[in-house]
Design an enzyme around this catalytic site. Structure first.
Site, PDB file in Angstrom:
ATOM      1  N   PRO A 170      46.112  -2.085  -2.128  1.00 52.57           N
ATOM      2  CA  PRO A 170      44.866  -2.844  -2.026  1.00 52.57           C
ATOM      3  C   PRO A 170      44.058  -2.803  -3.324  1.00 52.57           C
ATOM      4  O   PRO A 170      44.213  -1.878  -4.128  1.00 52.57           O
ATOM      5  CB  PRO A 170      44.113  -2.134  -0.897  1.00 52.57           C
ATOM      6  CG  PRO A 170      44.700  -0.773  -0.854  1.00 52.57           C
ATOM      7  CD  PRO A 170      46.130  -0.912  -1.249  1.00 52.57           C
ATOM      8  N   SER A 171      43.239  -3.805  -3.498  1.00 54.02           N
ATOM      9  CA  SER A 171      42.395  -3.884  -4.687  1.00 54.02           C
ATOM     10  C   SER A 171      41.499  -2.648  -4.782  1.00 54.02           C
ATOM     11  O   SER A 171      40.845  -2.273  -3.807  1.00 54.02           O
ATOM     12  CB  SER A 171      41.535  -5.149  -4.596  1.00 54.02           C
ATOM     13  OG  SER A 171      40.680  -5.224  -5.695  1.00 54.02           O
ATOM     14  N   GLY A 172      41.501  -2.012  -5.940  1.00 57.36           N
ATOM     15  CA  GLY A 172      40.645  -0.854  -6.169  1.00 57.36           C
ATOM     16  C   GLY A 172      41.316   0.477  -5.902  1.00 57.36           C
ATOM     17  O   GLY A 172      40.730   1.533  -6.128  1.00 57.36           O
ATOM     18  N   VAL A 173      42.580   0.466  -5.448  1.00 53.59           N
ATOM     19  CA  VAL A 173      43.233   1.735  -5.102  1.00 53.59           C
ATOM     20  C   VAL A 173      43.607   2.535  -6.348  1.00 53.59           C
ATOM     21  O   VAL A 173      43.795   3.760  -6.287  1.00 53.59           O
ATOM     22  CB  VAL A 173      44.474   1.483  -4.204  1.00 53.59           C
ATOM     23  CG1 VAL A 173      45.633   0.884  -4.987  1.00 53.59           C
ATOM     24  CG2 VAL A 173      44.921   2.756  -3.506  1.00 53.59           C
ATOM     25  N   GLY A 174      43.752   1.844  -7.496  1.00 53.25           N
ATOM     26  CA  GLY A 174      44.076   2.567  -8.729  1.00 53.25           C
ATOM     27  C   GLY A 174      45.413   2.173  -9.352  1.00 53.25           C
ATOM     28  O   GLY A 174      45.914   2.892 -10.221  1.00 53.25           O
ATOM     29  N   LYS A 175      45.976   1.046  -8.956  1.00 50.77           N
ATOM     30  CA  LYS A 175      47.275   0.612  -9.515  1.00 50.77           C
ATOM     31  C   LYS A 175      47.185   0.458 -11.034  1.00 50.77           C
ATOM     32  O   LYS A 175      48.012   0.984 -11.776  1.00 50.77           O
ATOM     33  CB  LYS A 175      47.712  -0.746  -8.915  1.00 50.77           C
ATOM     34  CG  LYS A 175      47.799  -0.779  -7.412  1.00 50.77           C
ATOM     35  CD  LYS A 175      48.194  -2.150  -6.909  1.00 50.77           C
ATOM     36  CE  LYS A 175      47.174  -3.240  -7.183  1.00 50.77           C
ATOM     37  NZ  LYS A 175      45.883  -3.085  -6.509  1.00 50.77           N
ATOM     38  N   GLY A 176      46.168  -0.299 -11.466  1.00 48.88           N
ATOM     39  CA  GLY A 176      46.003  -0.554 -12.898  1.00 48.88           C
ATOM     40  C   GLY A 176      45.814   0.738 -13.668  1.00 48.88           C
ATOM     41  O   GLY A 176      46.360   0.900 -14.773  1.00 48.88           O
TER      42      GLY A 176
ATOM     43  N   ASN B 208      46.851   7.809  -3.516  1.00 49.46           N
ATOM     44  CA  ASN B 208      46.041   8.063  -4.711  1.00 49.46           C
ATOM     45  C   ASN B 208      44.701   8.662  -4.305  1.00 49.46           C
ATOM     46  O   ASN B 208      43.693   7.966  -4.218  1.00 49.46           O
ATOM     47  CB  ASN B 208      45.835   6.780  -5.513  1.00 49.46           C
ATOM     48  CG  ASN B 208      45.103   7.053  -6.825  1.00 49.46           C
ATOM     49  OD1 ASN B 208      45.006   8.213  -7.252  1.00 49.46           O
ATOM     50  ND2 ASN B 208      44.595   6.018  -7.450  1.00 49.46           N
TER      51      ASN B 208
ATOM     52  N   ARG C 166      33.651   0.282  -9.942  1.00 50.54           N
ATOM     53  CA  ARG C 166      34.274  -0.470 -11.043  1.00 50.54           C
ATOM     54  C   ARG C 166      33.338  -1.572 -11.547  1.00 50.54           C
ATOM     55  O   ARG C 166      33.336  -1.921 -12.721  1.00 50.54           O
ATOM     56  CB  ARG C 166      35.612  -1.065 -10.583  1.00 50.54           C
ATOM     57  CG  ARG C 166      36.445  -1.594 -11.731  1.00 50.54           C
ATOM     58  CD  ARG C 166      37.844  -1.980 -11.296  1.00 50.54           C
ATOM     59  NE  ARG C 166      37.848  -3.175 -10.448  1.00 50.54           N
ATOM     60  CZ  ARG C 166      38.937  -3.704  -9.907  1.00 50.54           C
ATOM     61  NH1 ARG C 166      40.108  -3.134 -10.088  1.00 50.54           N
ATOM     62  NH2 ARG C 166      38.859  -4.791  -9.167  1.00 50.54           N
TER      63      ARG C 166
ATOM     64  N   ARG D 122      37.631  -8.459  -0.658  1.00 57.92           N
ATOM     65  CA  ARG D 122      38.729  -7.573  -1.038  1.00 57.92           C
ATOM     66  C   ARG D 122      38.900  -6.435  -0.029  1.00 57.92           C
ATOM     67  O   ARG D 122      40.021  -6.025   0.275  1.00 57.92           O
ATOM     68  CB  ARG D 122      38.507  -7.039  -2.462  1.00 57.92           C
ATOM     69  CG  ARG D 122      38.798  -8.117  -3.509  1.00 57.92           C
ATOM     70  CD  ARG D 122      38.538  -7.689  -4.929  1.00 57.92           C
ATOM     71  NE  ARG D 122      38.822  -8.790  -5.834  1.00 57.92           N
ATOM     72  CZ  ARG D 122      39.682  -8.761  -6.854  1.00 57.92           C
ATOM     73  NH1 ARG D 122      40.307  -7.657  -7.150  1.00 57.92           N
ATOM     74  NH2 ARG D 122      39.894  -9.825  -7.605  1.00 57.92           N
TER      75      ARG D 122
ATOM     76  N   ARG E 275      37.527 -11.050 -16.690  1.00 59.88           N
ATOM     77  CA  ARG E 275      36.418 -10.085 -16.693  1.00 59.88           C
ATOM     78  C   ARG E 275      36.035  -9.813 -18.143  1.00 59.88           C
ATOM     79  O   ARG E 275      36.803 -10.142 -19.062  1.00 59.88           O
ATOM     80  CB  ARG E 275      36.855  -8.778 -16.010  1.00 59.88           C
ATOM     81  CG  ARG E 275      37.125  -8.966 -14.533  1.00 59.88           C
ATOM     82  CD  ARG E 275      37.690  -7.700 -13.913  1.00 59.88           C
ATOM     83  NE  ARG E 275      38.057  -7.946 -12.521  1.00 59.88           N
ATOM     84  CZ  ARG E 275      39.092  -7.376 -11.907  1.00 59.88           C
ATOM     85  NH1 ARG E 275      39.870  -6.514 -12.550  1.00 59.88           N
ATOM     86  NH2 ARG E 275      39.344  -7.659 -10.643  1.00 59.88           N
TER      87      ARG E 275
END
Ligand SMILES: Nc1ncnc2c1ncn2[C@@H]1O[C@H](COP(=O)(O)OP(=O)(O)OP(=O)(O)O)[C@@H](O)[C@H]1O
Ligand SMILES: Nc1nc2c(ncn2[C@@H]2O[C@H](COP(=O)(O)O)[C@@H](O)[C@H]2O)c(=O)[nH]1
Length: 401
Positions: A143-149, A302, A268, A279, A175
């Protein structure tokens, strides 16, 4: 559409057999498959920097100009073709280096049939041949914001020569710190839709109200750089990649809780309130699918970033527990300028016809082993092995001793 090479027509109408050596001045070669003769070579009229493909239909006497998908090989002084099976043709380019000499023109593979249905035209697809088995790409979803990036950045920073990021296309606005071509290829929706129609995408999905997609080129650029490709895509995209011929490792990253996910997304500070809420709503469905769809090979939690990063490295074999597969030791050779090809079982024997200027006039014979091919369009065909006939015979002699 352009004219077919005139001097071919007579030959083809006479019903030439499989002629991997029917060559014209333009360097074309032809392969007969059923009623159709595939004429490959010369420059493609629509994209002159690539090799052209035309089909002559013996039953109607007409030329067909198929939609050509995949990264196309650059024109060369001449080429040879061998029908490998009923679904693909191996093309070898004269005078080419080992990383560019073997290409596959898929004419009836599952991917080509699928694309024919979608596009409603005749379709062929190029796939470049690669020696050995480069490490599988890594698909990371969550999901968005989980820390993938964050996890991907850590990996790329620690192993810059090992991993390369697949730069996706998106219709969302950049962004503040995002750079076009680095974080994403930012693109207008209509332009992206056109590229999707043209078959340029390995996968695409509508995510949080915008289009996102991985182009075939994005993945190939990384592979060509000799690196392992990392894809940061949503669950829909992961499902499409799973169904494609790209063999990858699929990892799903879970948050410790919805509260923590919300905290991270808000901290973020890149989304509007409306976007954050959207999201978070989508996150619930994504986590459910991530955990129950059977798409993913591994789950990561995470909670503590350092711990999670350690687990990621472990499952990628970067903690010393998995040894890297040995690289192929066979000698790399350039293809002769002019050569003929013959197929014996799963081996293609490439024979130089004339000695090259300034070189000893010995006959060069190269063996191309196609017994263990994997993958294919859209992407690379892996598992090629290439060696000189001498080393092949030495190997046989070794077995007999
Ligand atoms: N384990 C962690 N603990 C606390 N904060 C974290 C942790 N992992 C990542 N973060 C922070 O959470 C925020 C979101 O992380 P990141 O941007 O990497 O998420 P993402 O999964 O890539 O999101 P998106 O899918 O929207 O691109 C960032 O500010 C990051 O610093
Ligand atoms: N299916 C795809 N999903 C993608 C791709 N690139 C990114 N994503 C996913 O979109 C969301 C949102 O990303 P953001 O940068 O706007 O925060 C995130 O889950 C990504 O994984 C893609 O090419 N295909």
């Amino acid at each position: 559409m352009g004219e077919a090479p005139a001097f071919f027509v007579d030959e083809l109408q006479k019903g030439y057999g499989n002629g991997f050596d029917i060559k014209s001045k333009g360097g074309e070669t032809a392969i007969l498959l059923g009623n159709r003769t595939y004429v490959i070579g010369g420059a493609c009229e629509e994209s002159p920097l690539s090799i052209g493909v035309q089909i002559f239909d013996q039953s109607t006497g007409e030329w067909i100009y198929p939609t050509v998908l995949g990264t196309k090989p650059k024109p060369c002084k001449g080429l040879s073709a061998v029908l490998l099976s009923e679904d693909r043709i191996l093309i070898t380019k004269n005078g080419s280096t080992p990383d560019d000499f073997a290409w596959f023109l898929e004419v009836d593979t599952q991917y080509v049939r699928q694309q024919k249905k979608i596009l409603g035209t005749d379709v062929v697809a190029w796939s470049k041949g690669v020696r050995g088995y480069p490490e599988k790409p890594v698909v990371i979803s969550g999901p968005s914001g989980v820390g993938k990036g964050t996890l991907i950045s850590m990996l790329m920073k620690e192993y810059p020569s090992m991993f390369g990021f697949s730069v996706s296309h998106t219709t969302r606005a950049p962004r503040a710190m995002e750079k076009d071509g680095v974080h994403y290829h930012f693109i207008e929706r209509s332009a992206m839709e056109k590229e999707i129609e043209d078959g340029k995408f390995l996968e695409f999905a509508s995510v949080h109200g915008n289009l996102y997609g991985t182009s075939v080129e994005a993945v190939e650029v990384v592979a060509d750089d000799g690196k392992r490709c990392i894809l940061d895509i949503d669950v829909q995209g992961a499902r499409s990649v799973r169904a494609s011929s790209l063999e990858a490792i699929f990892i799903f990253v879970c948050p410790p809780s919805m509260e923590e996910l919300e905290k991270r997304l808000r901290a973020r500070g890149t989304e509007t309130e409306e976007q954050v809420l959207k999201r978070l709503r989508n996150a619930k469905a994504e986590i459910e699918q991530g955990q129950s769809s059977g798409i993913f090979d591994h789950m990561l939690y995470n909670d503590n970033l350092e711990e999670c990063y350690k687990s990621l490295k472990k499952l990628l074999g970067l903690d010393g527990t998995v040894t890297a597969p040995p690289k192929s030791s066979s000698k790399v050779v350039d293809l002769p300028m002019d050569h003929s090809v013959a197929k014996i079982d799963h081996r293609i024997i490439i024979n130089s016809k004339t000695p090259e200027l300034g070189k000893a006039s010995t006959n060069i014979r190269i063996v191309l082993d196609v017994s263990s091919l994997k993958g294919g369009a859209p992407g690379r065909t892996r598992g090629l092995d290439i060696y000189t006939m001498d080393s092949f015979l030495d190997g046989l002699a070794g077995i007999n001793h």
